[in-house]
Scaffold this active site. Structure first.
Site, short mmCIF file in Angstrom:
data_model
loop_
_atom_site.label_atom_id
_atom_site.label_comp_id
_atom_site.label_asym_id
_atom_site.label_seq_id
_atom_site.Cartn_x
_atom_site.Cartn_y
_atom_site.Cartn_z
N ASP A 21 0.85 -1.19 0.00
CA ASP A 21 0.00 0.00 0.00
C ASP A 21 0.89 1.24 0.00
O ASP A 21 1.73 1.40 0.88
CB ASP A 21 -0.89 -0.03 1.25
CG ASP A 21 -1.72 1.23 1.38
OD1 ASP A 21 -1.94 1.90 0.35
OD2 ASP A 21 -2.13 1.56 2.52
N ASN A 23 -0.37 4.54 -0.18
CA ASN A 23 -0.99 5.80 0.26
C ASN A 23 -1.76 5.69 1.57
O ASN A 23 -2.55 6.57 1.92
CB ASN A 23 -1.92 6.34 -0.84
CG ASN A 23 -3.06 5.38 -1.13
OD1 ASN A 23 -3.08 4.26 -0.61
ND2 ASN A 23 -4.01 5.80 -1.92
N ASP A 25 -4.25 3.84 2.65
CA ASP A 25 -5.67 3.48 2.78
C ASP A 25 -5.85 2.00 3.14
O ASP A 25 -6.97 1.51 3.23
CB ASP A 25 -6.46 3.83 1.51
CG ASP A 25 -6.05 2.97 0.32
OD1 ASP A 25 -5.07 2.19 0.43
OD2 ASP A 25 -6.71 3.07 -0.73
N ASP A 29 -1.65 -1.25 -3.95
CA ASP A 29 -1.95 -0.49 -5.16
C ASP A 29 -0.78 -0.52 -6.13
O ASP A 29 0.29 -1.06 -5.84
CB ASP A 29 -2.32 0.96 -4.78
CG ASP A 29 -1.33 1.54 -3.77
OD1 ASP A 29 -0.12 1.46 -4.04
OD2 ASP A 29 -1.77 2.02 -2.70
N ASP A 98 -4.17 -10.34 -15.90
CA ASP A 98 -5.19 -11.35 -15.69
C ASP A 98 -6.34 -11.03 -16.64
O ASP A 98 -6.79 -9.89 -16.71
CB ASP A 98 -5.68 -11.29 -14.24
CG ASP A 98 -5.91 -12.67 -13.66
OD1 ASP A 98 -6.65 -13.43 -14.28
OD2 ASP A 98 -5.36 -12.95 -12.58
N ASP A 195 -8.13 -16.41 -16.78
CA ASP A 195 -8.95 -16.96 -15.70
C ASP A 195 -9.96 -17.99 -16.23
O ASP A 195 -10.67 -17.72 -17.20
CB ASP A 195 -9.70 -15.78 -15.05
CG ASP A 195 -10.34 -16.16 -13.74
OD1 ASP A 195 -9.60 -16.49 -12.80
OD2 ASP A 195 -11.59 -16.12 -13.64
N GLU A 250 -5.77 -20.69 -17.16
CA GLU A 250 -6.10 -21.38 -15.92
C GLU A 250 -7.07 -22.50 -16.29
O GLU A 250 -8.22 -22.25 -16.66
CB GLU A 250 -6.75 -20.42 -14.92
CG GLU A 250 -6.81 -21.06 -13.54
CD GLU A 250 -7.89 -20.47 -12.64
OE1 GLU A 250 -7.81 -20.67 -11.42
OE2 GLU A 250 -8.84 -19.84 -13.16
N HIS A 323 -2.98 -17.38 -5.27
CA HIS A 323 -3.92 -16.62 -4.43
C HIS A 323 -5.20 -17.41 -4.09
O HIS A 323 -6.03 -16.91 -3.34
CB HIS A 323 -4.28 -15.31 -5.13
CG HIS A 323 -5.10 -15.54 -6.38
ND1 HIS A 323 -4.55 -16.07 -7.54
CD2 HIS A 323 -6.41 -15.37 -6.65
CE1 HIS A 323 -5.50 -16.20 -8.44
NE2 HIS A 323 -6.64 -15.78 -7.94
N ASP A 324 -5.36 -18.60 -4.64
CA ASP A 324 -6.56 -19.40 -4.37
C ASP A 324 -6.30 -20.57 -3.43
O ASP A 324 -7.24 -21.34 -3.14
CB ASP A 324 -7.11 -19.99 -5.68
CG ASP A 324 -7.75 -18.95 -6.58
OD1 ASP A 324 -8.20 -17.91 -6.07
OD2 ASP A 324 -7.80 -19.20 -7.80
#
Ligand code: ISL
Ligand code: CA
Length: 546
Positions: A21, A23, A25, A29, A98, A195, A250, A323-324
């Site tokens: 990150d 900034n 929040d 990003d 992706d 995907d 994928e 990530h899965d």
């Protein structure tokens, strides 16, 4: 074997929301990725795969796209994206995006128009039926058909109801997708990770399924539809053939027997696919939260058989997490006392197999599963739906929590651990998802400062792969004869022979019957002074050269 840059490449997957990150929040990003490009260059990877950063309402964190040509505001702006791409190219790396085109968000303009009326020109962009046509279930539980009051019809969604499936039968849909792909390629991106590309062609007779195991439903009913190869060839002719890019599909539900139909040299479809056999081998009939025993011998066999099935006429990819799925060291290694050793062993496996390796962010640090104590800490829609379904079925959620702690996709999605500062240096604000509390011992800063770290072990392996074409193009042969602890194999071409020995266990592994005369040790994850001729230490890994 035909040589290609993408066969020689090492891919690194970035899940931007959890990467860095910039900034405050609390959400990763694009400027955060830009900040860390030198870190990635130092690691030695050459292709970055960026998970979705397109405008999205985030029902499935970016895998539900509202606008394919805009950047989601949490990730930054198109200027940030352009700057990222320049930064990647300046460092001699490549960037692949992706491509999520099996479905859009229900907030995408196409779906908004489609749901307006039965006569709307966009109606046919999705699948609408006056009655629910079958008993299909969605990947994240519940019906795959959703009733829409506006027109009194049902639409198909293989994922959440906010992810309606696009109708690829409609040539206008395909044209719009191809044009969007050219938009990104004309900006200079170097390819796509596609995907669930195996799902784009639907069985339009929409048969009922009567299979108990969801994995079988995927393979036999949802995936490999009648026109999938026609669509991929058309996409190739219309888009890919005009650029020097790479594609990784994928391939959920694609068995090895069908792999070459997607990646065969003569097919004109994709360069590589991500296969799932080793990811779902421990899922029971009820999926990942219904786990079954995973056999090590079966695990090795999957790699052997995929190599046999694909490598003569096509190309494989290799990955051990993304990530899965849970963190590879927690799943295939020992993330307690042998975390360092087993993370390095897995790195050695990943980078010495035949096929383009893909490293998921944080694996180069040996990041582990998180096991949050409360459901409230989990963010993933799959986990949230699973909890609702358990409660509805009258089952005890605490029992589910144990499985969630091991198998939730959120294990992989905790923020990157950059240093020992608050929130692991991921954000100055408050992170969208809790940082794994082990960041005081597992973080990038300490790893980069320690020559013996997992990070530098990856770096050495990448260098060895670059310097030894045999590791890319050489033959692969498993040599352990289904040993219960040892995974060993050779990589061989006319000039070279490398022998890899991996002890996948907490015990010593006898290797006294392996002939190590005249071989030279290239790399080990143990101190060389502790190397033994007759056995491997727990999770010890070695590469020998003949
Ligand atoms: O994680 C899974 C469910 O247990 C997988 O089956 C997953 O849904 C499948 O691999 C497809 O994944 C891809 O498409 C999904 C998205 O949620 C995943 O993050 C993505 O990798 C829908 O777009
Ligand atoms: Ca941010």
């Amino acid at each position: 074997m035909k040589k290609n840059w993408w066969k020689e490449a090492v891919i690194y997957e970035i899940y931007p929301r959890s990467f860095k990150d910039s900034n405050g929040d609390g959400i990763g990003d694009l400027r955060g990725v830009i900040e860390k490009l030198d870190y990635l260059k130092k690691l030695g990877v050459d292709v970055l795969w960026l998970c979705p950063v397109y405008d999205s309402p985030n029902d499935d964190y970016g895998y539900d796209i509202r606008d394919y040509r805009a950047i989601i505001k949490e990730a930054g702006t198109m200027e940030d994206f352009n700057e990222l791409l320049v930064g990647v190219h300046d460092r001699g790396m490549k960037l692949i995006m992706d491509l999520v085109v099996n479905h859009t968000s229900d907030e995408h303009e196409w779906f908004q128009k489609s749901r307006e009326s039965k006569e709307n020109p966009y109606r046919d962009f999705y699948f609408w039926k006056p009655e629910k046509p079958n008993n299909w279930q969605s990947f994240f539980g519940g019906d795959a058909w959703e009733y829409d009051e506006k027109t009194g019809e049902w639409y198909l969604h293989l994922f959440t109801k906010k992810q309606p499936d696009l109708n690829w039968e409609n040539p206008t849909v395909r044209e719009k997708i191809y044009s969007m792909m050219r938009f990104w390629l004309n900006k200079g991106v170097d390819g796509f990770r596609m995907d669930v590309i195996s799902l784009i062609s639907k069985r339009t007779d929409f048969p009922d399924t009567n299979l108990d195991n969801f994995a079988d439903v995927i393979e036999q009913v949802y995936a490999n539809g009648p026109r999938v190869h026609e669509f991929l060839r058309e996409m190739n002719e219309e888009v890919m053939s005009g650029y020097d890019i790479t594609t990784v599909g994928e391939a959920v539900g694609v068995p090895k027997e069908k792999a070459l139909l997607y990646v065969g040299d003569d097919r004109g479809e994709l360069n590589m696919i991500f296969q799932f056999d080793h990811m779902i081998m421990d899922s029971g009939p009820g999926g990942r939260f219904d786990p079954i025993h995973r056999s090590f011998i079966q695990f090795k066999k999957i790699f052997r058989e995929w190599d046999e099935a694909v490598s003569k006429k096509g190309w494989n990819s290799v990955y051990l997490d993304n990530h899965d799925y849970p963190r590879m060291v927690s799943r295939f290694g020992n993330d307690k006392i042998y975390r360092r050793e087993s993370a390095k062993l897995l790195a050695m496996m990943l980078l010495t197999m035949r096929g383009t390796p893909c490293i998921f962010q944080g694996s180069e640090l040996g990041m582990t599963n998180v096991a949050y104590p409360f459901f409230e800490d989990y963010r993933d829609v799959e986990t949230r739906h699973a909890k609702e379904a358990w409660v509805k079925a009258g089952k005890d959620p605490d029992e589910l929590l144990k499985y969630v702690q091991k198998y939730s996709r959120d294990n992989a999605r905790t923020p990157m651990q950059w240093n020992r500062n608050k929130h692991a240096g991921f954000t100055e604000g408050s992170p969208w998802m809790k940082v794994n509390p082990n960041y005081m011992t597992i973080n990038a800063k300490d790893s980069v400062n320690d020559q013996n770290s997992i990070f530098w072990f990856y770096n050495r392996l990448i260098t060895i792969r670059k310097n030894n074409p045999v590791l890319v193009y050489g033959e692969y042969e498993q040599t352990d004869g289904d040993h219960s602890q040892l995974f060993s194999y050779i990589r061989e071409d006319e000039d070279d022979l490398l022998h890899i020995l991996l002890n996948f266990s907490d015990e010593l592994c006898d290797i006294s019957d392996i002939n190590l005369e005249g071989v030279e040790l290239i790399l080990t994850n143990q101190l060389e002074s502790e190397l033994h001729q007759n056995h491997l230490l727990p999770w010890e890994a070695r590469i020998y050269q003949l």
